[in-house]
Design a protein around this motif. Structure first.
Motif, mmCIF file in Angstrom:
data_model
loop_
_atom_site.group_PDB
_atom_site.id
_atom_site.type_symbol
_atom_site.label_atom_id
_atom_site.label_comp_id
_atom_site.label_asym_id
_atom_site.label_seq_id
_atom_site.Cartn_x
_atom_site.Cartn_y
_atom_site.Cartn_z
ATOM 1 N N UNK A 1 0.818 -1.224 0.000
ATOM 2 C CA UNK A 1 0.000 0.000 0.000
ATOM 3 C C UNK A 1 0.846 1.266 0.000
ATOM 4 N N UNK A 2 2.029 1.192 0.638
ATOM 5 C CA UNK A 2 2.862 2.401 0.722
ATOM 6 C C UNK A 2 3.469 2.771 -0.626
ATOM 7 N N UNK A 3 3.389 1.863 -1.603
ATOM 8 C CA UNK A 3 3.970 2.138 -2.926
ATOM 9 C C UNK A 3 2.967 2.783 -3.884
ATOM 10 N N UNK A 4 1.710 2.975 -3.416
ATOM 11 C CA UNK A 4 0.695 3.571 -4.292
ATOM 12 C C UNK A 4 1.045 5.044 -4.563
ATOM 13 N N UNK A 5 0.973 5.444 -5.829
ATOM 14 C CA UNK A 5 1.223 6.838 -6.211
ATOM 15 C C UNK A 5 -0.040 7.453 -6.812
ATOM 16 N N UNK A 6 -0.026 8.776 -6.910
ATOM 17 C CA UNK A 6 -1.144 9.469 -7.535
ATOM 18 C C UNK A 6 -1.356 9.027 -8.974
ATOM 19 N N UNK A 7 -0.261 8.772 -9.678
ATOM 20 C CA UNK A 7 -0.359 8.342 -11.070
ATOM 21 C C UNK A 7 -1.086 6.995 -11.158
ATOM 22 N N UNK A 8 -0.809 6.088 -10.195
ATOM 23 C CA UNK A 8 -1.504 4.794 -10.177
ATOM 24 C C UNK A 8 -3.001 4.989 -9.959
ATOM 25 N N UNK A 9 -3.354 5.897 -9.076
ATOM 26 C CA UNK A 9 -4.778 6.139 -8.799
ATOM 27 C C UNK A 9 -5.468 6.639 -10.065
ATOM 28 N N UNK A 10 -4.825 7.583 -10.742
ATOM 29 C CA UNK A 10 -5.418 8.135 -11.961
ATOM 30 C C UNK A 10 -5.552 7.047 -13.032
ATOM 31 N N UNK A 11 -4.544 6.182 -13.130
ATOM 32 C CA UNK A 11 -4.607 5.094 -14.112
ATOM 33 C C UNK A 11 -5.753 4.138 -13.776
ATOM 34 N N UNK B 1 -8.442 4.783 -12.060
ATOM 35 C CA UNK B 1 -9.719 5.465 -12.295
ATOM 36 C C UNK B 1 -10.059 5.450 -13.781
ATOM 37 N N UNK B 2 -9.059 5.643 -14.613
ATOM 38 C CA UNK B 2 -9.261 5.633 -16.063
ATOM 39 C C UNK B 2 -9.755 4.284 -16.556
ATOM 40 N N UNK B 3 -9.422 3.239 -15.785
ATOM 41 C CA UNK B 3 -9.881 1.890 -16.154
ATOM 42 C C UNK B 3 -11.220 1.540 -15.508
ATOM 43 N N UNK B 4 -11.814 2.516 -14.812
ATOM 44 C CA UNK B 4 -13.150 2.304 -14.266
ATOM 45 C C UNK B 4 -13.190 1.781 -12.833
ATOM 46 N N UNK B 5 -12.045 1.798 -12.139
ATOM 47 C CA UNK B 5 -12.019 1.299 -10.762
ATOM 48 C C UNK B 5 -12.764 2.275 -9.834
ATOM 49 N N UNK B 6 -13.790 1.759 -9.142
ATOM 50 C CA UNK B 6 -14.658 2.641 -8.357
ATOM 51 C C UNK B 6 -13.931 3.316 -7.197
ATOM 52 N N UNK B 7 -13.033 2.584 -6.528
ATOM 53 C CA UNK B 7 -12.314 3.182 -5.398
ATOM 54 C C UNK B 7 -11.450 4.348 -5.880
ATOM 55 N N UNK B 8 -10.782 4.147 -6.998
ATOM 56 C CA UNK B 8 -9.919 5.203 -7.536
ATOM 57 C C UNK B 8 -10.756 6.386 -8.028
ATOM 58 N N UNK B 9 -11.896 6.084 -8.666
ATOM 59 C CA UNK B 9 -12.787 7.159 -9.118
ATOM 60 C C UNK B 9 -13.269 7.968 -7.909
ATOM 61 N N UNK B 10 -13.540 7.274 -6.798
ATOM 62 C CA UNK B 10 -13.965 7.957 -5.574
ATOM 63 C C UNK B 10 -12.894 8.891 -5.027
#
Ligand SMILES: [Zn+2]
Length: 317
Positions: free
Chosen positions: A211-221, A223-232
């Motif tokens: 979890x500590x390796x998660x970056x903002x770029x990963x979240x945006x990616x 979300x772009x693929x439709x992941x609800x948690x990232x979209x949130x």
């Protein structure tokens, strides 16, 4: 002066120094970039001068620099930069001494605002507010077709308005600054929280289970693929962005708000919730003309193009 006059625009960011040679009509004639030696002010200064030397030719009549932080535009000195090791650095004098060409320095987002207003999403408006959302948040104001710098050049440092007292710590030394809750830094932080709570989520998977390796770029990616948690997460950060923009629209009354920076590349995943929060937060929304919140058009080029054309217009005339 000759029609062939051009200027250098140099955008000194936390990771990269972008240098352009730019014609009066905004055309980029040549571009170079080097990594920023962010830990050492003297090395960063030398790298900036070397880049300017490489780009300059006999047509260059002015040099404009945009740098992140509190830039004293009257003196050409970078006073303080939260994310760089630079303090009290006389950039304009050092560059002019080295190259024999007049130089002026502005805050990087102020320079980007000028670039977007002259050649990008702000064209045709008299009053524009630009907010750049990257790791942090910068701002720039064009009021009555002029760049509004304030008394010293420190104006529009909007990222350091405290919106959450006692909130996440900021590079400026305070806590709960807008840039800590509505920027790429916030997206990364919320992404790590989600990955900790949901170890089987897409986000945790993208980070290889750490979890500590998660970056903002990963979240945006994600979300772009439709992941609800990232979209949130983007919706939450977009909401904080829109609320903040409403405050600045209350203060400045612009005709348009231009959103630039890397986070803006998430497009409507962040801008749509920002618009909703803006409409809900701005004063008297039913009694004022609508204020479009639009994506910037020049991307990472805005700062260098803006710095160059400001220098041409103010020093090269
Ligand atoms: Zn701050």
């Amino acid at each position: 002066m000759s029609g062939g006059a051009s200027a250098l625009g140099i955008d000194v960011g936390g990771t990269k120094i972008n240098g352009f040679r730019v014609a009066r009509d905004g055309t980029v004639l040549r571009r170079e970039a080097v990594a920023t030696p962010a830990e050492d002010a003297e090395e960063a200064m030398s790298a900036t001068i070397a880049l300017a030397r490489e780009l300059a030719d006999e047509d260059v009549v002015a040099i404009g620099v945009g740098a992140a932080g509190l830039v004293d535009a009257n003196e050409g000195v970078l006073r303080f930069s939260p994310n760089l090791a630079w303090r009290e650095l006389p950039i304009a004098r050092r560059i002019t001494d080295a190259l024999g060409i007049p130089c002026q320095v502005d805050n990087d987002a102020n320079a980007a605002a000028w670039g977007e207003w002259r050649f990008g999403a702000g064209r045709g408006y008299r009053h524009m507010f630009l907010v750049t959302v990257g790791t942090g948040i910068g701002g720039g104001i064009v009021a009555g077709r002029r760049l509004f710098r304030g008394a010293h050049g420190f104006a529009a440092e909007v990222g350091h308005i405290i919106v959450e007292p006692g909130g996440p710590p900021c590079g400026c030394g305070n806590r709960g600054c807008w840039e800590q809750v509505a920027s790429g830094a916030a997206i990364g932080r919320l992404g790590r929280e989600v990955a900790r709570e949901h170890p089987r989520s897409t986000l945790a998977g993208l980070a290889g289970g750490d979890p500590e390796a998660v970056t903002g770029v990963m979240v945006t990616a994600a979300a772009g693929q439709g992941d609800d948690l990232a979209i949130g997460i983007l919706a939450e950060v977009g909401r904080r962005l829109g609320e903040g923009i409403a405050g600045f629209v209350n203060a400045l009354d612009p005709q348009v708000v231009v959103v630039g920076g890397g986070v803006a590349e998430a497009g409507d995943l962040i801008l749509a919730p920002a618009r909703v929060a803006f409409e809900a937060s701005v004063e008297g929304v039913d009694h004022r003309p609508s204020v479009p919140i639009v994506a910037a058009q020049l991307g990472n080029d805005a700062g260098a193009i803006g710095a160059a054309t400001l220098a041409l217009e103010e020093l090269g005339a």
